[in-house]
Scaffold this motif. Structure first.
Motif, PDB file in Angstrom:
ATOM      1  N   THR A 137       1.008  -0.596  -0.126  1.00  0.00           N
ATOM      2  CA  THR A 137      -0.115  -0.194  -0.171  1.00  0.00           C
ATOM      3  C   THR A 137       0.929   1.022   0.212  1.00  0.00           C
ATOM      4  OG1 THR A 137       0.299  -0.433   2.379  1.00  0.00           O
ATOM      5  CG2 THR A 137      -2.093  -0.902   1.111  1.00  0.00           C
ATOM      6  N   ALA A 138      -0.026   2.575  -0.126  1.00  0.00           N
ATOM      7  CA  ALA A 138       0.580   3.915  -0.591  1.00  0.00           C
ATOM      8  C   ALA A 138       0.217   4.685  -0.154  1.00  0.00           C
ATOM      9  CB  ALA A 138       1.074   3.721  -2.248  1.00  0.00           C
ATOM     10  N   PHE A 139       1.045   6.237   0.456  1.00  0.00           N
ATOM     11  CA  PHE A 139       0.085   7.014   0.605  1.00  0.00           C
ATOM     12  C   PHE A 139      -0.667   7.439  -0.605  1.00  0.00           C
ATOM     13  CE2 PHE A 139       0.639  11.945   1.169  1.00  0.00           C
ATOM     14  CZ  PHE A 139       0.002  12.329   1.326  1.00  0.00           C
ATOM     15  N   GLY A 140      -1.536   7.850  -0.101  1.00  0.00           N
ATOM     16  CA  GLY A 140      -2.975   8.359  -0.894  1.00  0.00           C
ATOM     17  C   GLY A 140      -2.269   9.348  -2.114  1.00  0.00           C
ATOM     18  N   GLY A 141      -1.273  10.763  -1.733  1.00  0.00           N
ATOM     19  CA  GLY A 141      -0.955  11.083  -2.384  1.00  0.00           C
ATOM     20  C   GLY A 141       0.053  11.092  -3.030  1.00  0.00           C
ATOM     21  N   LEU A 142       0.776   9.503  -3.133  1.00  0.00           N
ATOM     22  CA  LEU A 142       2.068   9.413  -3.752  1.00  0.00           C
ATOM     23  C   LEU A 142       1.454   9.377  -5.148  1.00  0.00           C
ATOM     24  CD1 LEU A 142       4.834   8.308  -3.437  1.00  0.00           C
ATOM     25  CD2 LEU A 142       3.908   6.367  -3.970  1.00  0.00           C
ATOM     26  N   PRO A 143       1.917  10.002  -6.390  1.00  0.00           N
ATOM     27  CA  PRO A 143       1.411   9.661  -7.775  1.00  0.00           C
ATOM     28  C   PRO A 143       2.270   8.363  -8.660  1.00  0.00           C
ATOM     29  CG  PRO A 143       3.571  11.352  -7.798  1.00  0.00           C
ATOM     30  CD  PRO A 143       3.390  10.747  -6.032  1.00  0.00           C
ATOM     31  N   ALA A 144       1.567   7.596  -7.778  1.00  0.00           N
ATOM     32  CA  ALA A 144       1.572   6.265  -8.500  1.00  0.00           C
ATOM     33  C   ALA A 144       0.815   5.436  -7.945  1.00  0.00           C
ATOM     34  CB  ALA A 144       3.236   5.598  -7.994  1.00  0.00           C
ATOM     35  N   ASN A 145      -0.160   4.839  -8.712  1.00  0.00           N
ATOM     36  CA  ASN A 145      -1.305   4.014  -9.047  1.00  0.00           C
ATOM     37  C   ASN A 145      -1.008   2.317  -8.863  1.00  0.00           C
ATOM     38  OD1 ASN A 145      -3.388   5.835  -7.843  1.00  0.00           O
ATOM     39  ND2 ASN A 145      -3.022   6.658 -10.040  1.00  0.00           N
ATOM     40  N   ASN A 146      -0.102   2.318  -9.613  1.00  0.00           N
ATOM     41  CA  ASN A 146       0.108   0.649 -10.272  1.00  0.00           C
ATOM     42  C   ASN A 146       1.560   0.194  -9.584  1.00  0.00           C
ATOM     43  OD1 ASN A 146       1.267   1.422 -12.088  1.00  0.00           O
ATOM     44  ND2 ASN A 146      -0.890   1.677 -13.115  1.00  0.00           N
ATOM     45  N   LEU A 147       1.559  -0.775 -10.129  1.00  0.00           N
ATOM     46  CA  LEU A 147       3.592  -0.830 -10.095  1.00  0.00           C
ATOM     47  C   LEU A 147       4.675  -0.622 -10.413  1.00  0.00           C
ATOM     48  CD1 LEU A 147       5.249  -2.464  -8.128  1.00  0.00           C
ATOM     49  CD2 LEU A 147       5.316  -4.924  -9.395  1.00  0.00           C
ATOM     50  N   LYS A 148       3.781  -0.842 -11.933  1.00  0.00           N
ATOM     51  CA  LYS A 148       4.766  -0.276 -12.784  1.00  0.00           C
ATOM     52  C   LYS A 148       5.076   1.647 -12.554  1.00  0.00           C
ATOM     53  CE  LYS A 148       4.435   0.519 -18.076  1.00  0.00           C
ATOM     54  NZ  LYS A 148       4.453   0.544 -19.600  1.00  0.00           N
ATOM     55  N   GLU A 149       4.064   2.776 -12.696  1.00  0.00           N
ATOM     56  CA  GLU A 149       4.546   3.375 -11.767  1.00  0.00           C
ATOM     57  C   GLU A 149       4.999   3.951 -10.752  1.00  0.00           C
ATOM     58  OE1 GLU A 149      -0.185   4.807 -14.112  1.00  0.00           O
ATOM     59  OE2 GLU A 149       0.227   5.414 -11.782  1.00  0.00           O
ATOM     60  N   LEU A 150       4.680   2.851  -9.943  1.00  0.00           N
ATOM     61  CA  LEU A 150       5.916   3.280  -8.510  1.00  0.00           C
ATOM     62  C   LEU A 150       7.008   2.800  -9.078  1.00  0.00           C
ATOM     63  CD1 LEU A 150       5.126   3.504  -5.555  1.00  0.00           C
ATOM     64  CD2 LEU A 150       5.464   1.231  -5.939  1.00  0.00           C
ATOM     65  N   ILE A 151       7.596   1.580  -9.622  1.00  0.00           N
ATOM     66  CA  ILE A 151       9.072   1.732 -10.519  1.00  0.00           C
ATOM     67  C   ILE A 151       9.593   3.118 -11.122  1.00  0.00           C
ATOM     68  CG2 ILE A 151      10.843  -0.371 -11.600  1.00  0.00           C
ATOM     69  CD1 ILE A 151       8.079  -2.031 -11.084  1.00  0.00           C
ATOM     70  N   ALA A 152       8.420   3.459 -11.802  1.00  0.00           N
ATOM     71  CA  ALA A 152       9.269   4.591 -13.259  1.00  0.00           C
ATOM     72  C   ALA A 152       9.220   5.194 -11.741  1.00  0.00           C
ATOM     73  CB  ALA A 152       8.073   4.764 -13.671  1.00  0.00           C
ATOM     74  N   TYR A 153       8.732   5.790 -10.675  1.00  0.00           N
ATOM     75  CA  TYR A 153       8.999   7.073  -9.654  1.00  0.00           C
ATOM     76  C   TYR A 153       9.671   7.117  -8.559  1.00  0.00           C
ATOM     77  CZ  TYR A 153       7.807  10.159  -5.992  1.00  0.00           C
ATOM     78  OH  TYR A 153       7.960  11.359  -5.036  1.00  0.00           O
ATOM     79  N   SER A 154      10.399   5.680  -8.191  1.00  0.00           N
ATOM     80  CA  SER A 154      11.135   5.419  -7.707  1.00  0.00           C
ATOM     81  C   SER A 154      12.404   5.178  -8.853  1.00  0.00           C
ATOM     82  CB  SER A 154      11.336   3.606  -7.180  1.00  0.00           C
ATOM     83  OG  SER A 154      12.691   3.617  -6.500  1.00  0.00           O
ATOM     84  N   LYS A 155      12.537   4.929  -9.684  1.00  0.00           N
ATOM     85  CA  LYS A 155      13.733   5.413 -10.661  1.00  0.00           C
ATOM     86  C   LYS A 155      13.924   6.607 -11.360  1.00  0.00           C
ATOM     87  CE  LYS A 155      14.206   0.897 -12.439  1.00  0.00           C
ATOM     88  NZ  LYS A 155      13.694  -0.343 -13.510  1.00  0.00           N
ATOM     89  N   ALA A 156      13.102   7.516 -10.797  1.00  0.00           N
ATOM     90  CA  ALA A 156      13.443   9.126 -11.160  1.00  0.00           C
ATOM     91  C   ALA A 156      13.255  10.025  -9.961  1.00  0.00           C
ATOM     92  CB  ALA A 156      11.454   9.369 -11.854  1.00  0.00           C
ATOM     93  N   HIS A 157      13.605   9.145  -8.877  1.00  0.00           N
ATOM     94  CA  HIS A 157      13.594   9.670  -7.295  1.00  0.00           C
ATOM     95  C   HIS A 157      14.175   9.069  -6.166  1.00  0.00           C
ATOM     96  CE1 HIS A 157       9.348  11.877  -9.010  1.00  0.00           C
ATOM     97  NE2 HIS A 157      10.300  12.581  -8.610  1.00  0.00           N
ATOM     98  N   PRO A 158      15.634   8.370  -7.212  1.00  0.00           N
ATOM     99  CA  PRO A 158      15.980   7.941  -6.204  1.00  0.00           C
ATOM    100  C   PRO A 158      16.144   7.720  -5.346  1.00  0.00           C
ATOM    101  CG  PRO A 158      17.665   8.958  -7.947  1.00  0.00           C
ATOM    102  CD  PRO A 158      15.722   9.261  -8.138  1.00  0.00           C
TER     103      PRO A 158
END
Length: 329
Positions: A137-158
């Motif tokens: 689960t994630a904070f509701g305000g995190l700009p990622a709604n699925n795993l693909k978006e979460l991985i992309a966000y992590s790589k963009a914000h190491p």
């Protein structure tokens, strides 16, 4: 009186003594009058989490069946080792029980080489209660709604994503997920699942993994959102949450096995009596349907099966910890 008559009388008397022996043994069995005073279920985590929910559900039904109070007492701290140590050193009469995520016992020896108790030797297994898969689960305000978006966000914000961990199991799950996806989540420890959820809801932390059973109540207000569930298939309780395997992470099944144990040396007859009543409660249509609806699968096994499971899991996680080089800071 003839010799043959005397022999018949003696034989009859001896036979009578042996016939009464089972009744005498039953009367002397420690389980015969058990329970005759209140029982304590020690929860090795904070109130509001999976263990607490289960302890109160089971405790209420035990009280109804045995007409003896069953008190739930929380003893959180040190990744549940405070509560486990307390019960390990309690009287082995069946009146003090331990309910916890069994990862404390199966992963603890590899993560904490200097434990103050012996997870293998200091407990008598009663039953595995349920299995509930971890929900990411994630904070509701995190700009990622699925795993693909979460991985992309992590790589963009190491180095920016942090993961609220509340148990050995979630810490190792985070380590596995980092390895499997290339994410760089920083693990932040919390005392219990309820505290981790509060941190996520408030944006103090970005992500967590907790049992689906304890997660579902927090999904309704929108402050926490589900990314995926770490089960083999979608769960009946939340069929819209995809699995991590669907999301591209192969062979990723983790979760919370909750177990009930007594101190080592508790008389086997009392352990069997405890097992019988808890299994009956868990398999009752009312409780079983409630737990399935909350995101759990009832296990309700025997003490012997639970003991085998604990040994196998301890050996498995010992290998995982070594291979992943996981260390507690």
């Amino acid at each position: 009186m003839t010799a043959s008559f005397t022999r018949r009388v003696l034989c009859a008397g001896i036979a009578g003594l042996f016939a009464g022996a089972p009744l005498l043994a039953a009367a002397q069995s420690p389980a015969a009058n058990f329970p005759n005073k209140p029982i304590r279920i020690v929860v090795a985590a904070s109130p509001g989490g999976t263990s607490d929910i289960l302890a109160r559900t089971i405790g209420q039904k035990m009280t109804e069946k045995w007409n003896q109070p069953v008190v739930v007492e929380s003893k959180p701290g040190a990744d549940s080792n405070v509560g486990a140590d307390y019960v390990a050193k309690s009287p082995n009469d069946g009146y003090t029980l331990l309910l916890l995520d069994v990862s404390t016992l199966t992963m603890g020896p590899s993560l904490y080489p200097k434990l103050s108790y012996n997870p293998r030797a200091d407990f008598a297994p009663v039953t595995t209660i349920v299995f509930s898969p971890h929900a990411l689960t994630a904070f509701g305000g995190l700009p990622a709604n699925n795993l693909k978006e979460l991985i992309a966000y992590s790589k963009a914000h190491p180095g920016k994503l942090n993961f609220a961990s509340s148990s050995n199991a979630t810490r190792l799950a985070a380590a596995r997920l980092n390895l499997a996806t290339g994410m760089d989540m920083q693990v932040v420890p919390y005392k219990g699942g309820a505290q981790a959820m509060t941190a996520i809801a408030g944006g103090e932390s970005n992500l967590t993994m907790a049992s689906l059973l304890s997660t579902i109540p927090h999904l309704k207000n929108g402050r926490i959102k589900a990314i995926a569930v770490a089960s083999e298939r979608r769960m009946q309780a939340e069929p819209n949450i995809p699995t991590l395997q669907e999301s591209g992470v192969r062979d990723f099944v983790t979760g919370s096995h909750q177990g009930l144990l007594a101190p080592a040396g508790t008389p086997p007859d009392i352990v069997k009596k405890l097992n019988a009543v808890v299994v009956e409660i868990l398999r009752s249509p009312e409780v079983s349907a409630k737990l399935v609806g909350q995101g759990a699968e009832v296990v309700a096994d025997t003490p012997e099966q639970f003991g085998t499971f604990l040994r196998e899991e301890t050996d498995k996680w010992s290998r995982v910890v070594k291979e992943a080089n996981v260390k507690i800071e």
